[in-house]
Design an enzyme around this catalytic site. Structure first.
Site, PDB file in Angstrom:
ATOM      1  N   PRO A 172       0.809  -1.234   0.000  1.00 19.43           N
ATOM      2  CA  PRO A 172       0.000   0.000   0.000  1.00 19.43           C
ATOM      3  C   PRO A 172       0.834   1.273   0.000  1.00 19.43           C
ATOM      4  CG  PRO A 172      -0.966  -1.605   1.489  1.00 19.43           C
ATOM      5  CD  PRO A 172       0.341  -2.188   1.021  1.00 19.43           C
TER       6      PRO A 172
ATOM      7  N   GLY B   7       5.334   1.320  -3.662  1.00 16.13           N
ATOM      8  CA  GLY B   7       5.119   0.992  -5.065  1.00 16.13           C
ATOM      9  C   GLY B   7       6.401   1.175  -5.850  1.00 16.13           C
TER      10      GLY B   7
ATOM     11  N   LEU C 273     -14.277   8.241 -33.771  1.00 13.64           N
ATOM     12  CA  LEU C 273     -15.560   7.570 -33.615  1.00 13.64           C
ATOM     13  C   LEU C 273     -16.638   8.475 -33.035  1.00 13.64           C
ATOM     14  CD1 LEU C 273     -13.498   5.215 -33.950  1.00 13.64           C
ATOM     15  CD2 LEU C 273     -14.874   3.911 -32.362  1.00 13.64           C
TER      16      LEU C 273
ATOM     17  N   GLY D 156     -19.150  10.342 -30.599  1.00 15.11           N
ATOM     18  CA  GLY D 156     -19.844   9.863 -29.410  1.00 15.11           C
ATOM     19  C   GLY D 156     -19.945   8.361 -29.346  1.00 15.11           C
TER      20      GLY D 156
ATOM     21  N   GLU E 268       4.632  -1.865 -13.179  1.00 16.00           N
ATOM     22  CA  GLU E 268       5.980  -2.233 -13.626  1.00 16.00           C
ATOM     23  C   GLU E 268       6.844  -1.002 -13.902  1.00 16.00           C
ATOM     24  OE1 GLU E 268       5.707  -5.030 -12.915  1.00 16.00           O
ATOM     25  OE2 GLU E 268       4.023  -6.050 -13.832  1.00 16.00           O
TER      26      GLU E 268
ATOM     27  N   THR F  98       6.411   3.462 -13.162  1.00 20.30           N
ATOM     28  CA  THR F  98       5.709   4.630 -13.686  1.00 20.30           C
ATOM     29  C   THR F  98       6.569   5.363 -14.715  1.00 20.30           C
ATOM     30  OG1 THR F  98       6.614   6.058 -11.966  1.00 20.30           O
ATOM     31  CG2 THR F  98       4.527   4.933 -11.472  1.00 20.30           C
TER      32      THR F  98
END
Length: 394
Positions: free
Chosen positions: A137, A140, A347, A349, A372, A374
């Site tokens: 937690p 990282g 594309l 909406g 893996e 940042t």
């Protein structure tokens, strides 16, 4: 003619017949088994476990490892397979990465012969699922700050701690758990890996819910409360952070290829849509601004594919350096997200629905870009390479 209209440089001509066969086999699997249902799986937050046996049959688990039932394919073949898997969905490519590049790779690289024999054949066959418990937690990008610890108690190890964002953990039969261990000779704690059966008392894994990304996948919190393991549960080779980092390098390599699969799929969707969608009496693809978008996206795709191919050839030749993997992970994730977002604009909406993949790919890639390593971590790795000055703590 190249298989894909986006291959402006005929990159396909640089692959061998065996490499193309691997690519086509995985692409066929994705067409048959993933594309028809992936929008529903993503919407409902379902990882389709019934795909595991066929993925194993394709040799995807531990594909680049040798022996113990693993396919022993080349790095380039593995990369092409990951490109096709992520053209289906990042979450499903992550299943292959967690199982093979992380959990299996850790046992293959750092385990004892007994650990390899016990787990790798079953994992290669998809009969056992593994997870790789490194992230915590509050640890990282800096795994050296992990608080999970292992201590000796007679002939046993006792593990206590918490892990977060651990792929496949609640369904896994085995976890490779990384923990701090007191090293009396060094006078400090050293990170070591442990092979932990997930049915061990004190091991609990809970799926993380409410995700806006990687929804057709599974990430978990893990609690380790007095988990007792035999002395031989420790991974004997490569103590310290080089152990998990060598596995992360395998996963990062696969990401460099995989992200380009999501990008290619998004461009090809935009190409099809713009050729069929009429506005002001003509197809969107006939307008200059649309063509500029399609060209700009495809140029970035081809650049990223060439980076991935260069990494693959270097890995197969034994000349790949770690900073090169950072080039691929940083560049290709960053480019892929922008490509998928831009493809969505073609594309209009309709692009925000599950009927079309670009926005799903873009949402998934937010996770791929983060795990893996940042952007910041890979930038600092490359900055260190360029200047010789480590700036991670500056």
């Amino acid at each position: 003619m190249p298989k894909h209209p986006t291959d402006l440089l005929d990159i396909e001509s640089q692959f061998s017949a065996d490499e193309l066969q691997i690519r086509d086999d995985v692409a066929d699997f994705v067409d048959r088994r993933v594309r028809p249902d992936i929008a529903a799986w993503y919407d409902e937050g379902i990882l389709p476990w019934d795909l595991i046996p066929e993925m194993a049959e394709l040799g995807l688990f531990g594909m680049h490892l040798t022996g113990y039932g693993c396919a022993g394919r080349s790095a380039t073949e593995y990369g092409l397979a990951m490109q096709e898997m992520e053209a289906g969905d990042s979450g499903l490519r992550t299943v292959v990465s967690v199982q093979g590049s992380l959990a299996m790779s850790a046992i293959h690289k750092h385990g004892s012969e007994e650990q390899k024999q016990q787990w790798l054949p079953k994992m290669a066959a998809g009969e056992a699922i593994g997870c790789f418990a490194l992230t915590e937690p509050t640890a990282g990008s800096d795994p050296s700050s992990m608080t999970t610890g292992a201590r000796r108690d007679g002939d046993e190890w006792v593990l206590d701690g918490h892990k977060r964002w651990i792929g496949l953990a609640s369904e896994a039969q085995v976890a490779v758990v990384w923990a701090q261990v007191a090293d009396e000779e060094a006078g400090r704690d050293v990170v070591r890996g442990f092979v932990v059966p997930t049915d061990a008392a004190g091991f609990t894994a809970r799926p993380i819910t409410g995700k806006l990304s990687m929804r057709a996948s599974l990430q978990c919190d893990i609690d380790l409360e007095g988990v007792r393991l035999p002395a031989e549960a420790i991974l004997p080779e490569n103590p310290g952070l080089r152990g998990p980092f060598s596995c992360l390098s395998e996963a990062r390599y696969g990401i460099a290829w995989g992200a380009m699969g999501a990008a290619r799929d998004s461009i090809e969707c935009a190409l099809r849509y713009s050729g069929e969608r009429l506005q002001f009496g003509r197809p969107l693809s006939g307008y200059q601004l649309t063509q500029k978008k399609l060209v700009d996206m495809t140029l970035e795709l081809n650049k990223g594919q060439l980076i991935a191919l260069n990494l693959g050839r270097a890995k197969d030749a034994g000349t790949l350096e770690n900073h090169m993997i950072s080039v691929g992970k940083l560049n290709n994730c960053r480019a892929a997200i922008e490509i998928c977002r831009e493809a969505r604009t073609v594309l209009g909406g309709n692009g925000i629905t599950g009927d079309h993949p670009p926005l799903r790919h873009a949402n998934n890639l937010e996770s791929v870009r983060t795990y893996e390593g940042t952007d910041e971590v890979h930038t600092l790795i490359l900055g260190h390479r360029l200047t010789g000055e480590p700036a991670f703590r500056g």
